[in-house]
Scaffold this active site. Structure first.
Site, PDB file in Angstrom:
ATOM      1  N   ALA A   9      47.987  15.708 -47.380  1.00  0.00           N
ATOM      2  CA  ALA A   9      48.676  16.899 -46.877  1.00  0.00           C
ATOM      3  C   ALA A   9      48.325  18.123 -47.712  1.00  0.00           C
ATOM      4  O   ALA A   9      49.156  19.008 -47.926  1.00  0.00           O
ATOM      5  CB  ALA A   9      50.185  16.673 -46.892  1.00  0.00           C
ATOM      6  N   ARG A  15      43.350  26.975 -38.885  1.00  0.00           N
ATOM      7  CA  ARG A  15      43.430  27.234 -37.445  1.00  0.00           C
ATOM      8  C   ARG A  15      44.869  27.449 -36.964  1.00  0.00           C
ATOM      9  O   ARG A  15      45.088  27.966 -35.869  1.00  0.00           O
ATOM     10  CB  ARG A  15      42.790  26.086 -36.674  1.00  0.00           C
ATOM     11  CG  ARG A  15      41.261  26.068 -36.772  1.00  0.00           C
ATOM     12  CD  ARG A  15      40.687  24.821 -36.157  1.00  0.00           C
ATOM     13  NE  ARG A  15      41.062  24.657 -34.754  1.00  0.00           N
ATOM     14  CZ  ARG A  15      40.840  23.548 -34.054  1.00  0.00           C
ATOM     15  NH1 ARG A  15      40.251  22.501 -34.640  1.00  0.00           N
ATOM     16  NH2 ARG A  15      41.196  23.467 -32.790  1.00  0.00           N
ATOM     17  N   ASN A 235      45.727  20.563 -35.162  1.00  0.00           N
ATOM     18  CA  ASN A 235      44.920  21.543 -35.886  1.00  0.00           C
ATOM     19  C   ASN A 235      45.166  22.968 -35.413  1.00  0.00           C
ATOM     20  O   ASN A 235      44.623  23.912 -35.987  1.00  0.00           O
ATOM     21  CB  ASN A 235      43.429  21.223 -35.738  1.00  0.00           C
ATOM     22  CG  ASN A 235      43.026  20.005 -36.540  1.00  0.00           C
ATOM     23  OD1 ASN A 235      43.234  19.950 -37.742  1.00  0.00           O
ATOM     24  ND2 ASN A 235      42.472  19.014 -35.866  1.00  0.00           N
TER      25      ASN A 235
END
Length: 464
Positions: A9, A15, A235
């Protein structure tokens, strides 16, 4: 199962275009990282290690706040230099002293993976036959995922990234790489240092471990997800919305199978930690967030949002926002009621239209039907509060309490200036401002004398 879960993580999540960690973004009110941590704990992993990096303090605080009292300690390790997934796993191994046993490496942006999948994935490398396994799935649209090419024995021959696939490979190789891996812990520790960064990005890639282990004479394999949704990642904001819809559909299907009615399951958002009793009807635009638990034979919605709220049986919750409240049985709320933290509504009580209640107990069978604010109040049984009544609980510096005894009637537009006690079987006249305690059985009136000036209206209107 004596398995270790390493959850990656540390990524930037560029994005997402966010000022927050990607894994902190929520699905059905729950951060993505919590979904996957919960799955590993439910799978029986004895250790859960989260590798943090970008927005490390934010992710650490989120985990500490959620899992402070968890029976399984959720550890965090910071990847100060983010040099790739292989480097992240190496940092976790060295910091946490991982020696052996199954090690499952999962991505923190894979919120839909289920506990059963994690458990079976770990078991793939638990018997000594395989040193590693890649988690694979077959999504309806495989474009964008790395493809798995198997050899004749069913072992992984290679992983081909989408950009390197030929048109033929794109058409025929439908087994996709979810980017998660299970390892024999001893083999992982022995060989993790052999990953190099001889690539265009100068990063240490975890998938290289598969070739390293094969070169060392170890067998590697795949573990295929029966439910392709387990392998979907996030994403972008668009993918976050897509996975939220999938999670919603999964959860609502499960509750319908348990005897809950959804008038439109595409318009109800039930969090993963919420529960609903059988024969409850969920209307459109209903949200159950966090640790919200609803009993049987209730009506929820439309347009209701309950957060960390407990609801008993046979309740109606119509156009209501409720936060950290408790509703016992046969409670009726709304439409357009607002129950703030600390609200406790006892059996048969009511909070009606445009009613706000905060940190108050509404007694058995008591009613606040409409257009009222009740704060810091203890109310007895059978009380009826007239429209437009307010407990004036804040003096500018302190919150003060109001108590109202059993069977008391509060006349419309009564201002109860706290601290004040109104006894049982009492009545307050409409339009009064109650500043002194009212004894049991008394009538409290506070009104100025009505003054009538004959002809004033006629003269006033004539002047226009």
């Amino acid at each position: 199962m004596d398995a270790t879960a390493i959850i990656l993580a540390a990524g930037e999540g560029t994005r997402m275009k966010s000022n927050h960690a990607k894994v902190s973004h929520k699905i059905l009110g729950k951060p993505m990282i919590n979904w996957i941590v919960d799955a590993t704990i439910a799978a029986g992993c004895s250790r859960v290690i989260v590798v943090v990096g970008s927005h490390a303090d934010e992710v650490r605080a989120l985990l500490q706040g959620t899992y402070a009292n968890s029976p399984i300690t959720v550890e965090t390790v910071e990847q100060v230099e983010r040099l790739g997934t292989g480097h992240a796993v190496k940092v976790a191994i060295e910091a946490c002293g991982i020696e052996n046993g199954p090690v499952v490496v999962l991505n923190g942006d894979l919120p839909l993976i289920q506990a059963d999948t994690v458990a079976k994935f770990a078991q793939t490398v638990d018997g000594g036959t395989y040193a590693a396994a890649a988690l694979t799935f077959t999504p309806p649209e495989p474009f964008g995922y790395g493809r798995i090419e198997l050899d004749e024995g069913g072992s992984i021959a290679r992983i081909i990234e989408q950009k390197d696939c030929t048109p033929e490979q794109s058409e025929t190789l439908l087994e996709c790489n979810a980017g998660c891996y299970a390892f024999d812990g001893a083999q992982l520790k022995q060989h993790i240092g052999e990953i190099t960064n001889d690539n265009a990005q100068s990063e240490y890639y975890l998938p290289d471990m598969l070739e390293i282990l094969k070169s060392a004479g170890q067998a590697v394999t795949i573990f295929h997800c029966d439910d392709y949704r387990d392998g979907l990642g996030v994403n972008s904001r668009a993918q976050l919305a897509e996975l939220t819809a999938i999670a919603r559909d999964r959860i609502n299907a499960r509750w319908m199978a348990e005897g809950v009615t959804f008038l439109d399951p595409t318009q109800a958002w039930i969090g993963p930690d919420a529960t609903i009793g059988r024969d409850t009807i969920v209307w459109p635009q209903t949200h159950l967030i966090g640790n919200t638990h609803v009993g049987e034979n209730c009506q929820l919605g439309p347009n209701s949002r309950l957060t960390d709220t407990q609801v008993g049986n046979d309740c109606v919750v119509d156009e209501t926002v409720s936060i950290e409240a408790v509703l016992e049985n046969n409670v009726n709320c709304g439409p357009r009621a607002y129950l703030r933290p600390g609200t406790h509504m006892l059996d048969g009580s009511k909070a009606g239209t445009h009613v706000e209640i905060k940190k108050s107990t509404i007694g058995r069978g008591s009613k606040v039907p409409h257009l009222s604010y009740i704060g810091d109040t203890t109310m007895g049984e059978g009380v009826n509060v007239g429209a437009g009544s307010i407990t004036c609980n804040y003096d500018g510096k302190h919150k003060n309490p109001t108590t109202i005894g059993d069977r008391t009637f509060i006349g419309s537009d009564t201002m109860m200036v706290a601290p004040v006690n109104i006894g049982s079987d009492a009545v307050t006249g409409a339009g009064g401002t109650i500043t002194k305690d009212v004894p049991d059985g008394a009538l409290a009136l506070e009104r100025t004398k009505q003054c009538i000036i004959e002809g004033w209206g006629t003269r006033h209107n004539a002047g226009n």
